[in-house]
Each structure stands twice: as structure tokens, then as C-alpha cells.
Design an enzyme around this catalytic site. Structure first.
Site, PDB file in Angstrom:
ATOM      1  CG  HIS A1238      60.094  10.286  -3.385  1.00  0.00           C
ATOM      2  ND1 HIS A1238      59.201   9.656  -2.621  1.00  0.00           N
ATOM      3  CD2 HIS A1238      59.051  11.848  -3.747  1.00  0.00           C
ATOM      4  CE1 HIS A1238      57.868   9.331  -3.300  1.00  0.00           C
ATOM      5  NE2 HIS A1238      57.656  11.126  -3.297  1.00  0.00           N
ATOM      6  CB  CYS A1294      62.972   4.381  -1.437  1.00  0.00           C
ATOM      7  SG  CYS A1294      61.423   5.000  -0.553  1.00  0.00           S
TER       8      CYS A1294
END
Length: 1454
Positions: A1238, A1294
Site C-alpha cells: 500500500h 499507490c
């Protein structure tokens, strides 16, 4: 008041989030879970759509504008008619144009799927076929709505439907029905899908998600019920297997057309294959249960009973696979029944005849069901006791039912393939249980009326008469023909037997005639009839004397040679007379099986020659779709151990040759051919060595595979051809004497290199040529290069534009003094073409003229037997055309005049100009800046017409010539160029309607006329005429019965409106209508958006785009579904309006000579919200790839599935690993970092970020220890790295564009991009960030971010944070060579996807896929390749950045 404001803003946020869901519903696919959104929300939102604004009813009202000179200078009624006509027509479409658009869309998707299949890109293949399938279903639905008309309720509803892109569809129109070819294309494309692309191989408890691989139930609870409802219809497509989906399309097709037998055969075979796959799963499950029972033998009986019950539960994998096996088997049987019914209903037309293979595969499946004892899973089981009691009886009953199906199919096959029964008893015996009639026409049954039916012939003619009839018929075509007689015929003069009939049948194959196959077939049927008749007489009663007469009668009984002769007769029968020759040849073998089962031809069987002949017939029928695959199916049947016929070398070579012949139009043919070759090689190998009985690969087989790669003309084929050549040479050195590569082998490999389009392929071909020369010099005469060898290498140099190498090779050919390799016209043409691609234009023209003079002088001196022909002249003209020199137009027109004088007027056919010659001359005029170009181009076009009218067909005017002239007119300064261009377009249309099909206008022709109109307008009258031309041309294009507008058409028409109409309400309404029609057609490209932004007012432009973008700023994919290119993001487009500058990279990348150390981090966040699935897989894949292709001395792996606490990717361990990675680094060392997990973004606190946000890495313990800011990553890992150290970071997460805080961003051309980021891009980022905050539950931050973002958006505030940029450059530049590949931009997310059945990160997959195809590509090409792999499937855009201005034109290395 505050509460009301918050409530109102929550509605705005909900509407923004609804756009995301509506976009998902529109695309019938779910986006992969982003790496950075920790929790996928439970959305219960009512989807809202923005209805399209109605066009003003007062569109013809005169515009109140101070500069409306156009409206004041012409009649108001005229302009009203043009504007009203153009605007109103935007709300309706021509039925043919709509059909053309659908057909083009489907064809493009199927073609892209075929290309993806050839490159093993399964994800793209699945994605493209889903789009094609969806488009076809939409086409059918729209056709049905149009047929019902607007009076019905459904049609009325359809007339006011609202699409999910915010545009309402108005009006019901009738679209043409899809033709059979479209259905065929989609069905065959679906059947080409890999098994993993459908849900057939997955558990029934999985949730199928369209567009990506299957998602397990563990992820399903993340979605709310409302979301499940919104995508329930979309899931239906993906939960079906590819066979079921193909059957659905076949059902639709039957409403419009009669599918061919071949199409049914293909779908039946797919269902049968599925059933066999499921049965194999059942077998494996049984084996697993047996193994488990053995392992648990020490447990108590109760546990064993519970395990046994679980294995038989309705929710066990074995039960599911049993159910699916029965379902697939029944589907195959039902389709075979339908195919047979269609065959009878259409009058037993041969093209509807079910193939013998369909009967065989369906019978095999039902036999397998019977043998395996698989119970029909549709039966309900009441309880455990009943299960135990009924299991044995149920298995027996189902086995009997399955065998009954097999028996019934065998009888039906006998009836279909043997309808010529001569007595009522036989007819009754052959009638099936369904009561179908067994009678049929002679033509469908095998008789072709060359001879009457056998029973009629027997009653009218003797055996001698039948033979004489065939001989006389052949003699009519071949007057000198005489039937040979056997040597022992003198013993029994006048007796006619098998030998005579066989000789006639073989003579029919020897002298090809249109009736060869049919007559041979009829002779065979007659021979069988006589045998059957004698067989019955022997069994019947009568006197002893009569029985003796029957036994002594000579009957021409068929034998194996008869069968082979008939097959060969069919093989040489022209397909122009009988298009189903291959199927008829297979029917001969099917009939033989029937005759054997009847006991008449006992001992007569098909041999290897029979099957080889069938394969060869399919090889010669490669124009039939699936012919090569059918030949392969026959080969597989021969390879089956249950058959008595084994393949030989000819079998394999012929089958491989079938793939080679179809390689030019069937993608992946080379790979299929190579698979057959390797199967042949493996069959001749066994455990101890070689099987002497198995056929060994020969040079012919290898050459056929190489030819398939050469004819394929696909990237990668050259490398595979070289690998096969090396494999061939290795086998030859190991003792395979028949595998010595010869001249033909090398020529094919060089051809594959010449046509593959790979970088450096020409030099590899030249190296092979040098090897041939060296081998010949050493005494190997088999490898002496011939003229074809040299010309192939010249062609390779020509395609790469390597003129100097081509020139050197030509001089080498001339210098050898060998007449066998003396250059010909093709040789000189290749070299001239190479010079035409040379960057040094002046040198290219000079050298081209020298070569031309050399040809002419040598011909004049008698040194060569050829002179410059048309191809040489054309190549010379091309060199001048691309030179850009001022005198080019005079030289090319001089050459053209000479060719016309010598060729067209003087009668020298060798130098006659052709259409390509005229196009090259026109191209020269188009490239020139001469004011005479327009008049000269019109004159040359007229000369083409004049010579064509005189009977010179080679100069027939073509669409390319017209299009070039149109483009010249559009760029000219001619006052009436718009009108003249339209006149020329209408002339093209008239030529086409008169029979000159090569003049059919294409969309480029119409676009050229629109472009001419867009750039007209010196005075009011010219603008009036230009606007009329633009409106009428655009309308003609939309209403065309064979064309449809492209995105360039819409963009150019918008440009014409901008230049020719003043700002007014009328123009705004027209622009609005054009843009919305463009969106509905899926043609909204970058060009269209650019023209819209220049044309529309900011308020109009924002109103058209407002509410239709998702939270990442992407426009709906449907808006650009038919555009070849990426789907534009709104943020990208807004940013494109801001000033940008680029500068060249100047600093050299250091070399790596020291230690190589790597760190791999992968976090799946097990048990946490936002759990990922592919990050640990990414680590293993990247580590395996890098260590397998590059040197890595040390590495450390941190993943959250390890037991060692030091290897868990916590915040502390990650920072410690960063320090370990750089510890002791010195100049020449290489450091590699790969992170997959993440990523996030938080508010910037130190003012060094352009977008006001700091990017973060999210460790596994982020809830306790917190995030890792990009500032900290830069400080710990990057800052202070010594000069000469190389750090390569691969960040698949991301918001990762600036995760290392590097100041220089690279474009795909290797330049550094320095962007003063406008607040428009920040607005989109804030809106997206605010939406994500809402999804995570933080409504306070959501309201704050969205309020600020929406306020900036409505105010249109612009500007940039240049201070942050300057600070970043000063504080973040590095002395070390730091290079970062990131998965996406800071405003985007990276996808956690399923590819090839495995969870993986999209960016990590793209990196490996790109480097696997080309390991030697440089950094910028690698970035470009990664973007191309992800384009169209994911919204993320991979980025590349560096710590200093590095020149990255070096191959990627670590």
C-alpha cells in the site's frame, strides 16, 4: 445552517461516488482493487444520471453578436437550414452507418484479442473478447428495439433511456442486423480464449468479476448488497464458460442466420473438451480423497465417516466438477441435435452437414461419463443414508443411460452419412428414435448426379456399362485417355472387377477435372451397392445352382486402394466447384466405418495414406477458417493409441505445412506449428532413448515450422526461427542425419528475420548469409547462397532503412563475378528503398541517382540482361519524394513523363507506370512547399483518368491518389479549396458507384475535405461556402452506407465550427450536440477534447464534463471505446492547458563494476482491512526474474508471511533494511529496491510538494507505528549516497510518483519534464483525495478537501506552486545515479490484479513482461513499453524519475 451545508455537501460527495459505481456498471467490469485504498467501501448509493440538455428550438434565430458578419452577409434561411439540418441529424443515425460502426468496433476488438493471443497476453485477450461480445449483444438488442418501432412500450422506453455517461439517448431508429461473419468472428474468438479466462476451471463458490480473474469469497463481503445488485447482470457474462458464452452467441445467430456445420462443430468440440477437463478434475479429486483416507487411517471411524460425507457433499469440489461435466456433455449433445435438425430442415445442404468429428467427440464424452461412473449432479439427495443406498443403483442407471446415448448417436451417424438405402427394411432399421426421415437428396448424401443413384444404375446398367460410362466421360475431357487393363485379363476377357474401377478412380485423380471427386465418389458408392446386393443374395434362399452363380459372379469390391483413390480424387477437385471438398473427403472415412459395421467391407480399413490425404486436403483449404486446426485434429486422432493408424513423417510435415500456409492471416500459427514439431520429437523419444517405430523429425518438418514463422510477420518470430535453427543443428550433431540445415532452411530463417520487425534483425540475417558463404567456401555445396539469399538480406536492410549496409552487400554481389548471384531488379529496388529511408536525404538522392545510372549504363553495355523496370523507377521516385529538396517535384515529374512515354505510349510493359507510381509523384508534391503543387496534382490526377480511359488498367485511379490530392488542396492557398475538395470527393463517389471499387472514399478522404473547410475563410463569402461544405460533408459521412466518422472527423468538424462560426447560442448548441454524439459513438480522443477546450467557453466545457469523471479524474471508458489509444484522464487534459517545458538530459549514467545488493519488500496485510493478494507474489516474481537475468550478490526479503520477526515488513524493519541496503556503498556498486504494497498521501507540512501532499509507504504495523513519509524515505535511503553508486527503485504502490522525492521526471522520449503544475490538476487530486477520505470513513476530511477542490473548480482558479518545485530541485538532487520506476502518478492508484490466474501487481507484471520480450531495451523504451501493456486495462500510468539529469539511452541493467 452548518448542518444543512454538511448535508448538502454529503449529497455532492455521494453523487461523485455514484459516478464511480455508474462507471463500473457502464463498463460491465470492476476495476482491480487499488493499492492505497485500505478499505473498499460499502456503497448504497442511488445512481443518478445527468440528462442531456435539449438543443435550442430556436436554433435558426439570428445570433446577437457584434462580429456575426457571417450571419449578416447571407440569407438567414440558408444558414438556418444548414445549422438545423446538421444539429437535428446528430440525434439520429443512419442504420447502415450504425451497423458499420458496430461491425468496426467488434472487428477491432476481435483482432486485438487475436494479437494478444499470439503474444500470450491472456488478460488483454479476455478483455477484448468481452468487449466484442458485449458490443454484439448491444447491436442485437438495438436492432430488435428498432424493429419493434416506437409504438411499443419497450421501444418507447428505449427512446428515452439514459446512458451511464450522463447522456440521454433520444429516438428509436432501426439498425441493420449483424451479418453471419460477425457472429462467426465473435464465436471463434470466444473459443480461442484460454481455459483460465473463463470460470469453468474455478470453484462454484467464487465470485466472477468481469474483466479480471476470479475473486474468491473471502473478498466478496467487501461489497455491499446494493453494489452486488448493480453488477448482477455483468457477472452473468463472466460466470459462464467460454463454451457457454459461444453457445449464447450461437443462439442469437440462429435468429438471423443459419449457422454452418463448421461453426456447430467448433462449439460442440469446445463443450466436449470442457466436459473431459471436468472429468479429469473428478479423477484427481477421487485420487486425493483416497490419499487422504490413507493418511487418516489411524483416526477413528467417526472422523472417516465425516470426511467421506464431506467428499460427497453438494458443496465439495468433486460434486461441482461432476455437475459441470454433465452440464457440458448435455450442452454438446443438444448442439449436435440442433445441428442435425438444421441439416434436415435446410434440405440436407452439404454445408450444414454435422462433421463426423462432432459425433465422435460427443460419443467419447458420454462414453467417458459411463466409464467414470459420474452421477448426474442435478439429482437431489435427501439424506446421508439415502445417498449410501442409492449410490450403486444410481451409478448403474446413469451408466446405462450414457451408453444408450452413445448407441443412439451411432445409429444417427449411420443414417446421416448413409442415406442411400435400397430397401424399406434398411430404412426402418436406420431410422432414429426421434423418428427423423432417413431419406435425402443425392447431393448431400454423396451422390452428385454424375451417376444416377446406385439402385437406379443397377437396374439399368451392367458393371461393364458403369465402367465404360466413367471412361467415356473422362475421355471427353482427355481425348487421348485409355484405361489400362491388367496383364491377366486375357484369361477372363470381358470380366470387370476391382482393379478396373480402382484404375479409373486413380486416373480421375491423375487428370484433374471438376467432376473427379464426385464421379469417384459415385463409383465407390456403386461398388459398395454391388457388394451389399451380393451379400444379401448369399443370405437369401434359392436353389443351389443360383447360389453358386452368385458366388462365382465377379463383383468390384472396394479395397483400401479404392478408398485412397477416392480421397485423392477429392483432393484434386477444384474448390471453385465444390467448396466443401475437405468435409466430403472426411465423409468417405465416415462411410467406411459404417460399411465395416455392416459387415460388407470387413478387412478394408483406412490406412496412414488415407488420413494423410485428408490432412493434405485441409492443408489446401486454408482459405476456410479453422482448416489448419482441423488438420491438427486428424493428426491427434492418428496419435491416439486407441487407433490402429499411426502418423508418419508425411502426416506431421503436411499438418505443419497447413499452419505455414495460413500463417499470413492466422496469428500464432508459428507457435502451433512448433508445438506439433515438438510433439513429433517427443514421440520418438522414450525413457531409454529413441523409439525406432516413431517418425523422426526431418528437415522438411523444421523448414515448414520456420516458414510458418516467416509468413507470420510478427514480432518475436525472428528470434524463434533462430532458436529453431540452433535446435536443428544441435539435433543434427547428435545423430539426426536428416536434420542437416540446407540453403532453403537458411533462406527461410533470413526471411523470418526480414519480416519480424525486430531491432537488429537485418544484421542477424547478414550473419547467417556470411555463415553460408563460409560453409560453401569450406566445401559444403548445400549451403551455397543463391540470389534469393542475398535479396532476402537486402530486403531486411531495406526494411530497417540501413542503406549503407545494403549498398555494401550489393557491391559484394557485383564483385563476386558469379552470374548466379548477379543483382536483378529486385536487388536494386531493395537498395533504393533503403536509401529512401536514410536520414541524410541529400546523400540518399545522390546515391539513388548513381544506382539508377549504373543500371542503365550496364544494360546499354550488355553487362546485364535486365534494365530499370517499374519497381526501380518507383523506388527512385520515393527517394526524391522523401528528400525534401526543391527540385524534387521537377525530377519526379520528369521520371513520370518518361515512364508514360516509354510504357503507356511506347508499349514497353516493363516500365509502365502504375497507380503506385502516380501516388509516389503526388506524395512528392504533397511534401513540397511549392505554390504549384495544387494545380500540378490535379493535372496528374486527370492524366491518370485519361490513360485509364484509354484502357491502361494499371493506372486506375485509386483512393490513395485522391486522398493525397485532397490533402494538397486542403493545405493550399486556393480560395475555393473547400468547394474544390468536395467536388473531388463527389467525383470519387461517382467513380466508385460506376464500378471502380479502388476509388471508394475512406474516412481520410472525408477528413481531408473537412480540413480544407476548416482552414478556409479569407472573406465572408468563402466562409459561407466553407461552412456549407463542412456541414454537408460531415452529414454525408455519418449517413454513408459503408463508412462512419472517426475521432479525427469529429475533431476536424469542431475545428471548422471554431473557425467559421462566431460565438453565439447557436454555435454553443451545435457544439454541444456534436460533442455528445461523439461521446455516444465512443470517439472522444485527445484531439477532440483539445478542439473542444479551444472552441467551447469554460462554462460550457465544464458543464459537459462535470459529473461524468470518476474520483481519479478519468472520463468514462465508453466515451473513447472506439479510439485507438489511451483513455484520457480529465486531470491530464486540464494539466495540458498549462505551460510546460522540457530540457535535455545531459549527465552520463555511471557503469556498475562492484557489488550488487537487492532489497525486496512485499506486504499483503493479512487479516487487516484492505488486505491485498499479489504483493508477496510480486516479490517472488521480481526476485526470480532479476536473479535469473542479472547478477545479484546479496539480497534481503521482507514479507508478512515469514516467521522470522526480523523479516516482517514493520516500520522499524523497513527503515533498518533501507540502511542495510546502502551500508558501505561505494562508486560502481548497484543497489536494487522493490516495494509492493500500500501507498498513501497526507498533507505536506514542509512545503516541498507541488500538490501539497506528502506520499507515504504503509508498513504492516501502520496502525501502531504509523506511515513512512517520502521525506523520510529520501533521507534514509537516498540522501548522501556517494557519486557513482546506482540505486534502482521499483515502487509498485499507490501515489508512488514522488515516493523517493526525486526532482526530475522523464517523458517517454527521454527528456526531462519540468512542469509548473496548475491548480487545475491539484483540483482533480483534491477531489479524488476527498472522495477516498469519504470511502475510508473520515467525512470531516472529505468535506474539507472536496469543499476546497470544488470551490477552485468552479472559480477556474489557475496557477502553480513553482516555489515548491525550486525547493525540490535544490534539496532533492543527488550525486548518485538514483532511478525510480513507479506504478502510477501521485494522483493515481496502482492495481492489485489477477493475471494468468495469479494475483499480482499490474506494474510489476508489466515490468517483467516488457523485459522478457526485450531484455536489451533502454530505460525510456522500457517505460513506454510498460505503459503500452497497461493501456486500456488500468487507469494507472507508470512513471520514471531520477535524482539528477541522467541520459538514460542505455539498456536497462542493475
Amino acid at each position: 445552517m452548518a448542518t444543512q451545508c454538511i448535508a448538502c455537501f454529503v449529497i455532492v460527495v455521494s453523487a461523485a461516488a455514484a459516478v464511480v459505481v455508474s462507471s463500473l456498471h457502464l463498463q460491465l467490469s470492476l476495476s482491480p482493487r487499488p493499492r492505497g485504498v485500505l478499505v473498499l467501501p460499502r456503497l448504497s448509493l442511488v445512481l443518478t444520471h445527468h440528462r442531456r440538455d435539449e438543443l435550442s428550438t430556436k436554433i435558426g434565430r439570428r445570433a446577437k453578436h457584434p462580429t456575426s458578419f457571417l450571419f449578416s452577409s447571407i440569407a438567414r434561411d440558408d444558414i438556418d437550414r444548414f445549422v438545423v439540418s446538421t444539429t437535428n441529424n446528430l440525434n439520429s443515425s443512419s442504420s447502415s452507418a450504425a451497423a458499420q460502426s458496430f461491425a468496426s468496433t467488434i472487428t477491432n476488438h476481435v483482432r486485438d484479442a487475436s494479437i494478444a493471443k499470439s503474444t500470450d497476453d491472456r488478460l488483454t485477450q479476455q478483455y477484448e473478447m468481452e468487449n466484442a461480445e458485449r458490443a454484439l449483444i448491444t447491436w442485437v438488442e438495438q436492432y430488435r428495439v428498432g424493429r419493434r418501432g416506437g409504438s411499443t412500450e419497450s421501444a418507447a422506453a428505449a427512446a428515452t433511456t439514459t446512458t451511464t455517461d450522463g447522456i440521454s439517448e433520444e429516438g428509436v431508429f432501426e439498425v441493420l442486423a449483424p451479418d453471419a461473419q460477425i457472429f462467426d468472428m465473435v464465436i471463434m474468438g470466444l473459443l480461442e480464449l484460454p481455459l483460465s479466462s473463463s470460470s469453468s476451471s474455478s470453484s462454484s463458490s467464487s465470485l466472477a468479476v468481469p474483466g479480471i480473474a476470479t475473486v474468491t469469497e473471502a473478498e466478496a463481503p467487501i461489497l455491499d448488497d446494493s453494489v452486488d445488485d448493480s453488477i448482477s447482470n455483468t457477472n452473468e457474462m463472466s460466470t459462464l464458460s467460454k463454451s457457454d458464452r459461444a453457445t449464447t452467441i450461437l443462439d442469437l445467430m440462429e435468429s438471423f442466420h443459419e449457422p454452418t456445420g463448421l461453426l456447430y462443430d467448433a462449439v460442440i468440440a469446445s463443450h466436449a473438451k470442457d466436459a473431459m477437463e471436468y472429468l479429469s478434475y473428478v479423477t484427481m479429486e477421487r485420487h486425493r480423497e483416497v490419499q487422504m483416507s490413507k493418511l487418516k487411517a489411524d483416526n477413528n471411524a467417526e472422523d472417516e465417516d465425516e470426511e467421506d460425507h464431506d467428499s460427497k457433499s453438494r458443496f465439495s469440489p468433486r460434486y461441482h466438477h461432476q455437475q459441470m461435466a454433465w452440464k457440458s456433455a448435455k450442452s454438446a449433445l443438444q448442439l449436435l441435435n440442433r445441428s442435425e435438425e438444421l441439416y434436415y430442415e435446410t434440405g440436407q445442404v452439404s454445408s450444414r452437414l454435422p462433421s463426423i468429428s462432432s459425433y465422435i467427440v460427443v460419443m467419447d464424452v458420454w462414453k467417458a461419463l459411463a466409464v467414470s461412473g459420474v452421477k448426474d449432479a442435478n439429482e437431489e439427495l435427501d439424506d446421508e443414508d439415502q445417498l449410501e443406498e442409492r449410490e450403486e443403483d444410481g451409478m448403474t442407471r446413469k451408466r446405462d443411460e450414457a451408453m444408450e446415448v452413445v448407441k443412439n448417436l451411432r445409429q444417427r451417424r449411420l443414417r446421416v452419412y448413409n442415406p442411400r438405402n435400397n430397401d424399406d427394411d434398411n430404412n426402418q432399421n436406420n431410422s432414429g428414435s426421434d423418428g427423423r426421415s432417413s431419406t435425402g437428396s443425392n447431393k448431400s448424401a454423396g451422390g452428385y448426379n454424375i451417376l444416377p443413384p446406385a439402385e437406379v444404375v443397377a437396374s439399368m446398367m451392367t458393371v461393364n456399362d458403369v465402367l465404360e460410362f466413367g471412361v467415356n466421360l473422362l475421355r471427353e475431357s482427355v481425348p487421348s485417355y485409355q484405361l489400362q487393363r491388367p496383364n491377366d485379363e486375357d484369361d477372363q476377357p470381358g470380366k470387370v472387377g476391382t482393379w478396373h474401377f480402382n484404375q479409373l478412380i486413380f486416373d480421375l485423380a491423375k487428370y484433374p477435372q471438376p467432376y473427379s471427386g464426385p464421379l469417384a465418389q459415385d463409383l465407390l458408392d456403386y461398388m459398395v451397392y454391388t457388394v451389399r446386393k451380393q451379400h444379401r443374395r448369399r443370405k437369401g434362399g434359392g436353389s443351389k445352382k443360383k447360389k453358386m452363380e452368385v458366388q462365382s459372379a465377379i463383383v468390384p469390391k472396394p479395397n483400401s486402394e479404392t478408398i485412397n483413390g477416392v480421397l485423392k480424387a477429392w483432393m484434386i477437385t477444384p474448390t471453385t466447384y465444390y467448396s466443401d471438398v475437405a468435409r466430403r473427403a472426411e465423409a468417405v472415412l465416415a462411410k467406411l466405418a459404417i460399411w465395416q459395421s455392416e459387415g460388407m467391407l470387413w478387412g478394408v480399413s483406412a490406412d496412414t495414406v488415407s488420413y494423410n490425404t485428408c490432412i493434405n486436403i485441409w492443408k489446401k483449404s486454408t482459405d476456410i477458417p479453422g482448416a489448419a486446426q482441423r488438420a491438427t485434429d486428424i493428426l491427434l486422432l492418428m496419435e491416439d493409441e486407441s487407433t490402429s493408424v499411426t502418423p508418419d513423417v508425411i502426416s506431421y510435415a503436411t499438418c505443419i505445412g497447413a499452419w505455414a500456409d495460413c500463417a499470413s492471416h492466422v496469428s500464432g500459427a508459428g507457435k502451433c506449428a512448433e508445438e506439433i514439431l515438438m510433439r513429433m520429437y517427443n514421440r520418438c523419444k522414450n525413457v531409454v532413448g529413441e523409439d525406432p517405430a516413431a517418425p523422426r523429425p526431418t528437415a522438411r518438418c523444421f523448414n515448414a515450422v520456420l516458414l510458418a514463422y516467416a509468413n507470420g510477420r510478427q514480432s518475436g518470430n525472428g528470434k524463434r526461427a533462430l532458436d529453431l535453427l540452433r535446435f536443428m543443428e544441435r539435433l543434427h550433431s547428435e545423430g539426426y542425419k536428416d536434420l542437416s540445415p540446407d540453403k532453403y532452411t537458411f533462406n527461410i530463417v533470413m526471411k523470418a528475420l526480414a519480416t519480424c520487425g525486430e531491432r537488429g534483425a537485418a544484421h542477424k540475417a547478414n550473419q547467417l548469409l556470411q555463415r553460408m558463404e563460409a560453409s560453401f567456401a569450406n566445401g559444403d555445396s548445400n549451403l551455397k547462397p543463391d540470389l534469393l539469399s542475398y535479396n532476402t538480406v537486402l530486403d531486411a536492410f531495406s526494411k530497417e532503412g540501413d542503406a549503407k549496409s545494403a549498398d555494401r552487400l550489393l557491391e559484394q554481389m557485383l564483385g563476386k563475378g558469379d552470374d548466379t548471384i548477379r543483382p536483378d531488379a529486385y536487388s536494386y529496388t531493395a537498395v533504393l528503398t533503403a536509401w529512401s529511408k536514410n536520414d541524410d536525404r541529400a546523400m540518399a538522392v545522390s546515391r539513388a541517382e548513381d544506382l539508377f545510372k549504373d543500371i542503365e549504363s550496364k544494360y546499354a553495355d550488355g553487362e546485364t540482361d535486365f534494365h530499370a523496370d517499374t519497381s526501380v523507377y518507383n523506388a527512385l521516385i520515393n527517394c526524391w519524394a522523401k528528400s525534401g529538396e526543391g527540385k524534387a517535384i521537377y525530377r519526379v515529374t520528369q521520371i513520370l513523363s518518361l515512364m508514360e512515354e516509354l510504357g503507356l505510349q511506347g508499349g514497353d510493359s516493363d516500365v509502365q507506370p502504375n497507380a503506385r507510381t502516380y501516388c509516389a509523384v503526388l506524395d512528392t508534391l504533397a511534401r513540397s512547399k511549392s505554390y504549384k503543387a495544387c494545380a500540378m496534382s490535379l493535372e496528374i490526377l486527370q492524366r491518370m483518368h485519361d490513360f485509364y480511359a484509354e484502357g491502361h488498367d494499371s493506372v486506375r485511379p485509386c483512393v490513395r491518389a485522391y486522398s493525397i490530392v485532397l490533402s494538397i488542396i486542403a493545405r493550399s492557398r486556393r480560395k475555393d479549396k473547400a468547394v474544390k475538395a468536395q467536388e473531388l470527393l463527389h467525383r470519387m463517389e461517382s467513380e466508385y458507384r460506376s464500378g471502380n471499387t479502388s476509388c471508394r472514399p475512406n474516412v481520410y478522404s472525408y477528413n481531408a475535405v473537412l480540413n480544407a473547410a476548416a482552414f478556409s475563410g479569407r472573406d465572408e463569402r468563402e466562409q459561407e461556402d466553407a461552412f456549407r461544405v463542412a456541414c454537408s460533408t460531415f452529414d454525408e459521412l455519418r449517413m454513408s452506407d459503408y463508412l462512419a466518422p472517426s475521432d479525427i472527423s469529429y475533431g476536424t468538424f469542431l475545428k471548422a465550427i471554431k473557425h467559421l462560426m462566431p460565438e453565439s447560442e447557436v454555435r454553443a448548441n451545435l457544439v454541444k450536440g456534436v460533442f455528445r454524439k461523439c461521446c455516444r459513438d465512443g470517439l472522444t480522443s485527445d484531439f477532440v477534447l483539445k478542439e473542444m477546450s479551444d472552441l467551447a467557453t469554460p462554462e460550457l466545457y465544464q458543464s459537459l464534463l462535470k459529473g461524468v469523471t470518476n474520483d481519479y479524474g478519468n472520463l468514462p471508458k465508453s466515451w473513447s471505446a472506439n479510439v485507438r489509444g489511451k483513455n484520457l484522464a480529465l486531470g491530464d487534459h486540464l494539466a495540458s492547458k498549462t505551460p510546460q517545458s522540457t530540457e535535455r538530459a545531459t549527465e552520463k549514467l555511471g557503469t556498475v563494476t562492484g557489488r550488487r545488493r537487492a532489497l525486496f519488500i512485499g506486504i499483503n496485510y493479512f487479516g487487516q482491512k484492505g488486505e491485498l493478494r499479489g504483493c508477496i507474489n510480486d516479490v517472488h516474481n521480481i526476485k526470480k526474474f532479476l536473479t535469473g537475468n542479472f547478477r545479484v550478490d546479496e539480497f534481503l526479503v521482507l514479507t508478512d508471511d515469514q516467521k522470522d520477526p526480523k523479516c516482517i515488513p514493520t516500520r522499524q524493519n523497513i527503515l533498518s533494511a533501507f540502511r542495510w541496503l546502502r551500508e558501505g556503498a561505494k562508486a560502481g556498486d548497484s543497489l536494487i529496491l522493490h516495494y509492493s504494497g500500500h501507498g498513501g498521501s497526507v498533507k505536506d507540512t514542509d512545503g516541498d510538494e507541488e500538490d501539497g501532499m506528502d506520499e507515504t509507504l504503509i508498513p504492516v504495523d501502520y496502525q501502531k507505528a504509523g506511515y513512512i513519509l517520502d521525506d523520510e524515505v529520501h533521507s534514509v535511503l537516498v540522501r548522501g549516497l556517494p557519486k557513482g553508486v546506482r540505486l534502482t527503485a521499483i515502487m509498485d504502490c499507490c501515489h508512488s510518483e514522488s515516493i523517493l522525492d526525486l526532482p526530475y521526471l522523464y517523458t517517454v522520449d527521454g527528456n526531462l519534464q519540468i512542469i509548473e503544475t496548475s491548480k487545475n490538476e491539484g483540483i482533480v487530486t483534491l477531489v479524488g483525495a476527498g472522495t477516498r477520505f469519504l470511502l475510508d470513513g473520515d467525512k470531516k476530511r472529505a468535506v474539507s478537501s472536496l469543499t476546497k477542490g470544488m470551490k477552485m473548480l468552479m472559480q477556474g482558479d489557475k496557477g502553480g506552486n513553482s516555489e515548491a518545485k525550486e525547493k525540490a530541485v535544490k534539496t532533492r538532487s543527488t550525486e548518485a545515479d538514483v532511478i525510480q520506476f513507479s506504478g502510477c502518478k501521485d494522483s493515481q492508484t496502482s492495481a492489485d490484479a489477477h493475471i494468468d490466474g495469479k494475483a499480482t501487481g499490474a506494474m510489476s507484471y508489466a515490468l517483467i513482461a516488457s523485459l522478457s520480450k526485450n531484455k536489451n531495451q533502454d530505460y525510456t523504451h522500457l517505460l513506454q513499453s510498460m505503459r503500452q501493456i497497461l493501456t486500456g486495462k488500468y487507469t494507472q500510468v507508470p512513471m520514471m524519475s531520477a535524482g539528477r539529469k541522467l541520459v538514460l539511452e542505455h539498456p536497462f541493467a542493475i
